[in-house]
Enzyme design. Sequence first.
Site, PDB file in Angstrom:
ATOM      1  N   GLY A 114       0.824  -1.195   0.000  1.00 22.94           N
ATOM      2  CA  GLY A 114       0.000   0.000   0.000  1.00 22.94           C
ATOM      3  C   GLY A 114       0.862   1.250   0.000  1.00 22.94           C
ATOM      4  O   GLY A 114       2.034   1.210   0.382  1.00 22.94           O
ATOM      5  N   CYS A 115       0.294   2.362  -0.421  1.00 26.37           N
ATOM      6  CA  CYS A 115       1.074   3.603  -0.544  1.00 26.37           C
ATOM      7  C   CYS A 115       1.514   4.134   0.825  1.00 26.37           C
ATOM      8  O   CYS A 115       2.696   4.373   1.062  1.00 26.37           O
ATOM      9  CB  CYS A 115       0.288   4.649  -1.321  1.00 26.37           C
ATOM     10  SG  CYS A 115      -1.396   4.942  -0.730  1.00 26.37           S
TER      11      CYS A 115
END
Length: 311
Positions: A114-115
């Site tokens: 995930g970012c």
Amino acid sequence: MNNCKIFVDGSSGTTGLRIADRLAGREEFTLLTIPEADRKDVHARAAVINQSDLSFLCLPDAAAREVLPLVDPAVRILDTSTAHRTAPGWLYGLPELHGTRDALPAATRVAVPGCYATGMIVLVAPLVRMGLLPKDYPVTCHGLSGYSGAGKSGIAQYRDPGRDIAFESPRPYGLTLSHKHLPEMQAVCGLSTTPVFCPIVDDYYAGMEVTVPLHLPLVGRSARELAGALQDYYRDEPVICVHPLNEAPAFLPANTLAGRDSLDIYTTVSPDGERMLLISVLDNLGKGSSGAAIQCMNLMLGLPETAGLAL
């Protein structure tokens, strides 16, 4: 690997579209497609995936889980959803974590990080692994992102000419301290307790800044020791740059690396030497999603790691 057959399942979404665009100009790939009418048919999607050498799943979690039982185990999968980031049998696709780059060429199931998680993990995981940050340290993390991370509906809200004035302001969310990235943050960093994570979305399109504050008397290490350890850990990395201690600018815009696939790390310390700030800057659409997926794909297929990346 020449003429590798690639399928992007979910190529109409923000991440999938960017991955498909990046691959379209690369002669070593043949991109498989699916008729518009079949995009939500799990069996039709699985049939195309099974024709590919490698497929990207750019889907909601439920759709990613639904199609996997129908996929030939020999087909290599890169999943950009949250569905498999802590699942057994899946490799967490952050090549910069020592051991991951060597595992990617043989991996068949890879979960793209995930970012926000990427921004936090690159700061914390090496320090825990090296024994410099206790596993039970009460980690707090703040993440500021552009609105492109909110998906199609969120982007439409921000771009609506008649939008509410609230969209002009930074908007913290997840205020019950529950967020889909928390499981991977804790698991990959090896923390014994769940971090306190405060995400914020703001009125700009792309770019992310993640901060982790440390009370050094609780850590038991100096800022110079921690900063030096991060510099050594990432010294030869092509995508991550660690700046020297206290060499962050007075103002550090969260969109500094928008449009790029690199990630910068900054470290600062208070004048009394007791408080430290770890900072990562990246593009939530680059190293935070599509760029990370392309980087993993390159390594899985034996291609130059940074091919197709904007650094």
